[in-house]
Motif scaffolding. Structure first.
Motif, mmCIF file in Angstrom:
data_model
loop_
_atom_site.group_PDB
_atom_site.id
_atom_site.type_symbol
_atom_site.label_atom_id
_atom_site.label_comp_id
_atom_site.label_asym_id
_atom_site.label_seq_id
_atom_site.Cartn_x
_atom_site.Cartn_y
_atom_site.Cartn_z
ATOM 1 N N PRO A 7 -26.257 21.268 -15.616
ATOM 2 C CA PRO A 7 -25.437 22.461 -15.828
ATOM 3 C C PRO A 7 -26.232 23.749 -15.632
ATOM 4 C CG PRO A 7 -25.787 21.287 -17.896
ATOM 5 C CD PRO A 7 -26.434 20.493 -16.824
ATOM 6 N N ARG A 8 -25.551 24.787 -15.240
ATOM 7 C CA ARG A 8 -26.162 26.100 -15.047
ATOM 8 C C ARG A 8 -25.782 26.991 -16.223
ATOM 9 N NH1 ARG A 8 -29.939 26.951 -12.014
ATOM 10 N NH2 ARG A 8 -29.224 29.026 -11.601
ATOM 11 N N PRO A 9 -26.664 27.941 -16.571
ATOM 12 C CA PRO A 9 -26.317 28.863 -17.651
ATOM 13 C C PRO A 9 -25.167 29.765 -17.230
ATOM 14 C CG PRO A 9 -28.478 29.394 -16.701
ATOM 15 C CD PRO A 9 -27.985 28.167 -16.017
ATOM 16 N N PRO A 10 -24.431 30.334 -18.137
ATOM 17 C CA PRO A 10 -24.609 30.249 -19.582
ATOM 18 C C PRO A 10 -24.107 28.914 -20.124
ATOM 19 C CG PRO A 10 -22.661 31.555 -19.108
ATOM 20 C CD PRO A 10 -23.291 31.200 -17.771
ATOM 21 N N GLY A 69 -13.123 20.614 -23.580
ATOM 22 C CA GLY A 69 -12.574 19.285 -23.360
ATOM 23 C C GLY A 69 -13.480 18.400 -22.527
ATOM 24 N N GLY A 70 -14.588 18.950 -22.047
ATOM 25 C CA GLY A 70 -15.531 18.191 -21.247
ATOM 26 C C GLY A 70 -16.736 17.781 -22.068
ATOM 27 N N LYS A 71 -17.670 17.196 -21.388
ATOM 28 C CA LYS A 71 -18.898 16.743 -22.039
ATOM 29 C C LYS A 71 -20.087 17.490 -21.471
ATOM 30 C CE LYS A 71 -16.875 13.480 -24.414
ATOM 31 N NZ LYS A 71 -16.790 13.523 -25.836
ATOM 32 N N MET A 72 -21.087 17.694 -22.313
ATOM 33 C CA MET A 72 -22.317 18.370 -21.908
ATOM 34 C C MET A 72 -23.475 17.437 -22.245
ATOM 35 S SD MET A 72 -23.626 22.008 -23.377
ATOM 36 C CE MET A 72 -25.114 22.790 -22.806
ATOM 37 N N TRP A 73 -24.265 17.066 -21.226
ATOM 38 C CA TRP A 73 -25.405 16.194 -21.438
ATOM 39 C C TRP A 73 -26.612 17.026 -21.856
ATOM 40 C CZ3 TRP A 73 -29.966 15.672 -18.269
ATOM 41 C CH2 TRP A 73 -30.801 14.632 -18.688
ATOM 42 N N ILE A 74 -27.288 16.590 -22.917
ATOM 43 C CA ILE A 74 -28.510 17.224 -23.406
ATOM 44 C C ILE A 74 -29.654 16.252 -23.134
ATOM 45 C CG2 ILE A 74 -29.709 18.147 -25.431
ATOM 46 C CD1 ILE A 74 -27.226 19.756 -24.673
ATOM 47 N N PRO A 75 -30.685 16.678 -22.390
ATOM 48 C CA PRO A 75 -31.798 15.777 -22.090
ATOM 49 C C PRO A 75 -32.491 15.264 -23.350
ATOM 50 C CG PRO A 75 -31.924 17.765 -20.746
ATOM 51 C CD PRO A 75 -30.850 17.995 -21.765
ATOM 52 N N GLY A 76 -32.957 14.028 -23.280
ATOM 53 C CA GLY A 76 -33.644 13.418 -24.414
ATOM 54 C C GLY A 76 -34.889 14.170 -24.825
ATOM 55 N N ASP A 97 -36.282 26.920 -32.931
ATOM 56 C CA ASP A 97 -34.922 27.453 -32.947
ATOM 57 C C ASP A 97 -34.207 26.988 -31.688
ATOM 58 O OD1 ASP A 97 -35.240 28.901 -35.328
ATOM 59 O OD2 ASP A 97 -36.066 30.623 -34.257
ATOM 60 N N MET A 98 -32.889 26.944 -31.747
ATOM 61 C CA MET A 98 -32.099 26.611 -30.553
ATOM 62 C C MET A 98 -32.097 27.841 -29.652
ATOM 63 S SD MET A 98 -30.178 24.896 -28.596
ATOM 64 C CE MET A 98 -29.516 25.695 -27.158
ATOM 65 N N VAL A 99 -32.813 27.731 -28.536
ATOM 66 C CA VAL A 99 -32.928 28.822 -27.572
ATOM 67 C C VAL A 99 -32.486 28.289 -26.216
ATOM 68 C CG1 VAL A 99 -34.543 30.449 -26.495
ATOM 69 C CG2 VAL A 99 -34.873 29.778 -28.874
ATOM 70 N N ASP A 100 -31.544 28.987 -25.581
ATOM 71 C CA ASP A 100 -31.050 28.536 -24.280
ATOM 72 C C ASP A 100 -32.162 28.431 -23.243
ATOM 73 O OD1 ASP A 100 -28.488 28.206 -25.157
ATOM 74 O OD2 ASP A 100 -27.652 29.939 -24.120
ATOM 75 N N LEU A 101 -33.165 29.276 -23.336
ATOM 76 C CA LEU A 101 -34.279 29.235 -22.396
ATOM 77 C C LEU A 101 -35.000 27.882 -22.460
ATOM 78 C CD1 LEU A 101 -35.979 30.824 -20.331
ATOM 79 C CD2 LEU A 101 -37.364 31.624 -22.254
ATOM 80 N N HIS A 102 -35.150 27.332 -23.660
ATOM 81 C CA HIS A 102 -35.802 26.030 -23.816
ATOM 82 C C HIS A 102 -34.909 24.906 -23.294
ATOM 83 C CE1 HIS A 102 -38.324 27.835 -27.321
ATOM 84 N NE2 HIS A 102 -38.600 28.367 -26.146
ATOM 85 N N LEU A 103 -33.602 25.031 -23.505
ATOM 86 C CA LEU A 103 -32.663 24.048 -22.962
ATOM 87 C C LEU A 103 -32.685 24.102 -21.433
ATOM 88 C CD1 LEU A 103 -30.472 21.915 -23.293
ATOM 89 C CD2 LEU A 103 -28.816 23.778 -23.607
ATOM 90 N N GLU A 104 -32.735 25.302 -20.883
ATOM 91 C CA GLU A 104 -32.806 25.448 -19.428
ATOM 92 C C GLU A 104 -34.100 24.834 -18.880
ATOM 93 O OE1 GLU A 104 -31.984 28.803 -16.004
ATOM 94 O OE2 GLU A 104 -32.172 29.447 -18.085
ATOM 95 N N LEU A 105 -35.190 24.997 -19.607
ATOM 96 C CA LEU A 105 -36.460 24.381 -19.209
ATOM 97 C C LEU A 105 -36.322 22.855 -19.181
ATOM 98 C CD1 LEU A 105 -39.503 24.464 -18.561
ATOM 99 C CD2 LEU A 105 -39.905 24.518 -21.037
ATOM 100 N N GLU A 110 -35.941 17.901 -15.878
ATOM 101 C CA GLU A 110 -35.197 16.725 -15.440
ATOM 102 C C GLU A 110 -34.879 16.811 -13.949
ATOM 103 O OE1 GLU A 110 -34.712 13.995 -17.143
ATOM 104 O OE2 GLU A 110 -35.475 14.818 -19.010
ATOM 105 N N TRP A 111 -34.504 18.002 -13.474
ATOM 106 C CA TRP A 111 -34.204 18.179 -12.058
ATOM 107 C C TRP A 111 -35.447 17.924 -11.207
ATOM 108 C CZ3 TRP A 111 -35.766 21.115 -7.948
ATOM 109 C CH2 TRP A 111 -34.934 21.102 -6.833
ATOM 110 N N CYS A 112 -36.581 18.468 -11.639
ATOM 111 C CA CYS A 112 -37.833 18.272 -10.897
ATOM 112 C C CYS A 112 -38.236 16.802 -10.851
ATOM 113 C CB CYS A 112 -38.953 19.118 -11.503
ATOM 114 S SG CYS A 112 -38.756 20.883 -11.215
ATOM 115 N N LEU A 113 -38.106 16.102 -11.970
ATOM 116 C CA LEU A 113 -38.439 14.681 -11.998
ATOM 117 C C LEU A 113 -37.507 13.879 -11.095
ATOM 118 C CD1 LEU A 113 -39.193 14.229 -15.802
ATOM 119 C CD2 LEU A 113 -40.838 14.129 -13.929
#
Length: 154
Positions: A7-10, A69-76, A97-105, A110-113
């Protein structure tokens, strides 16, 4: 390149998102699975079931409702970072803290791997990226990923 469904931000997060993301931080480890509290729980069915479930989430990620109504995958690796990372400060031990920047990282890792490419991150100071990257790459990699150099993970 592999078209990973990242997913892309936001990142639109519904009410109750943190309850799904950080159960260990909010509720703690159940007493029947907490071997720090009671060494006798090691080897019990409840202990094994709890930790097998946590390892599954850490290795495969979790899926949460995205509020539409959709699902959002959070990397392990992000689940691991948010639930099990502790940092020492002059004010005591804290959790991320929950920071979107860390989620984006985490999504970027995952994309790079998935695409077999490296990641170079220009970063600002005091954003927590060094701690997040260390936990999500180095610590996570040593604990949970198979290596070509090792036959098993320690």
């Amino acid at each position: 390149m592999i078209q990973a469904n990242i997913p892309r931000p936001p990142y639109i997060k519904p009410k109750g998102f943190l309850h799904q993301l950080i159960p260990v931080v909010q509720y703690g480890i159940p007493k029947e699975a907490d071997s720090k509290r009671d060494k006798n729980v090691v080897g019990t069915a409840a202990h094994s079931q709890y930790w097998e479930n946590e390892l599954y989430k850490i290795k495969n990620g979790i899926t949460v409702s995205d509020g539409n109504g959709g699902k959002m995958w959070i990397p392990g690796r992000f689940y691991y970072y948010m639930n099990y990372k502790v940092m020492s400060t002059i004010n005591g031990v804290i959790r991320p803290d929950m920071v979107d920047l860390h989620l984006e990282l985490a999504y970027m890792i995952e994309w790079c791997l998935a695409n077999g490419v490296n990641l170079l991150i220009p970063k600002g100071r005091r954003k927590g990226i060094s701690e997040a990257a260390h936990t999500m790459l180095c610590d996570y990699g040593v604990r949970f990923e198979e290596s070509l150099d090792r036959k098993s993970v320690v």
